[in-house]
Design a protein around this motif. Structure first.
Motif, PDB file in Angstrom:
ATOM      1  N   LEU A  18       0.537  -1.145   0.031  1.00 54.33           N
ATOM      2  CA  LEU A  18       0.088   0.087  -0.268  1.00 54.33           C
ATOM      3  C   LEU A  18       1.325   1.377   0.099  1.00 54.33           C
ATOM      4  CD1 LEU A  18      -2.666  -1.052   2.663  1.00 54.33           C
ATOM      5  CD2 LEU A  18      -3.222  -1.482   0.053  1.00 54.33           C
ATOM      6  N   LEU A  19      -0.018   2.631  -0.796  1.00 53.82           N
ATOM      7  CA  LEU A  19       0.705   3.930  -1.027  1.00 53.82           C
ATOM      8  C   LEU A  19       1.228   4.485   0.783  1.00 53.82           C
ATOM      9  CD1 LEU A  19      -0.163   5.082  -3.455  1.00 53.82           C
ATOM     10  CD2 LEU A  19       1.598   4.426  -3.838  1.00 53.82           C
ATOM     11  N   PRO A  20       2.078   4.944   1.677  1.00 54.37           N
ATOM     12  CA  PRO A  20       1.950   5.890   2.852  1.00 54.37           C
ATOM     13  C   PRO A  20       0.765   6.496   3.002  1.00 54.37           C
ATOM     14  CG  PRO A  20       4.407   5.677   1.785  1.00 54.37           C
ATOM     15  CD  PRO A  20       3.378   5.612   0.504  1.00 54.37           C
ATOM     16  N   ALA A  21       0.637   7.233   1.738  1.00 52.03           N
ATOM     17  CA  ALA A  21      -1.071   7.920   1.821  1.00 52.03           C
ATOM     18  C   ALA A  21      -1.941   7.312   1.734  1.00 52.03           C
ATOM     19  CB  ALA A  21      -0.672   9.038   0.971  1.00 52.03           C
ATOM     20  N   GLU A  22      -1.749   5.928   1.902  1.00 47.44           N
ATOM     21  CA  GLU A  22      -3.333   4.968   2.027  1.00 47.44           C
ATOM     22  C   GLU A  22      -3.044   4.827   4.104  1.00 47.44           C
ATOM     23  OE1 GLU A  22      -4.443   2.247  -0.784  1.00 47.44           O
ATOM     24  OE2 GLU A  22      -2.305   2.170  -1.403  1.00 47.44           O
ATOM     25  N   ARG A  23      -2.117   4.991   4.591  1.00 45.25           N
ATOM     26  CA  ARG A  23      -1.706   5.647   5.905  1.00 45.25           C
ATOM     27  C   ARG A  23      -2.251   3.942   6.246  1.00 45.25           C
ATOM     28  NH1 ARG A  23      -2.714  10.390   9.031  1.00 45.25           N
ATOM     29  NH2 ARG A  23      -3.450   8.562  10.401  1.00 45.25           N
ATOM     30  N   PRO A  24      -1.282   2.982   5.897  1.00 42.99           N
ATOM     31  CA  PRO A  24      -1.203   1.509   6.982  1.00 42.99           C
ATOM     32  C   PRO A  24      -0.623   1.356   7.776  1.00 42.99           C
ATOM     33  CG  PRO A  24       0.444   1.441   4.959  1.00 42.99           C
ATOM     34  CD  PRO A  24      -0.017   2.789   4.909  1.00 42.99           C
ATOM     35  N   THR A  25      -1.790   0.073   8.374  1.00 41.12           N
ATOM     36  CA  THR A  25      -1.389  -0.171   9.755  1.00 41.12           C
ATOM     37  C   THR A  25      -0.034  -0.870   9.959  1.00 41.12           C
ATOM     38  OG1 THR A  25      -3.328  -0.350  10.114  1.00 41.12           O
ATOM     39  CG2 THR A  25      -1.944  -1.396  11.854  1.00 41.12           C
TER      40      THR A  25
END
Length: 74
Positions: A18-25
């Motif tokens: 996932l992209l950092p902008a999607e704020r993955p856990t």
């Protein structure tokens, strides 16, 4: 990031982050999905794929995945 986009066709299984902008856990987690449509080399479009998730609990979730997010293609 993958180097050969010729393998990105409908039905291909991809592994991506996932992209950092999607704020993955868990930012290093690798996700798996099946390509529904590849948008490669199209004028005025960024190279990406429409993907359906194969992850338990996320089945049938679709999202756009940028080429830069893809780690490998089966």
């Amino acid at each position: 990031m993958i180097e050969q986009t010729t393998y990105l066709k409908e039905g291909a299984i991809i592994h991506y982050r996932l992209l950092p902008a999607e704020r993955p856990t868990h930012p290093s987690r690798i996700w798996h999905g099946r390509v529904l449509q590849a948008y490669i080399g199209m004028r005025y479009f960024i190279d990406c794929c429409r993907v359906v998730s194969l992850e338990p609990g996320y089945e049938e979730l679709t999202e756009l995945v940028l080429i830069s997010q893809i780690i490998s293609v089966e």
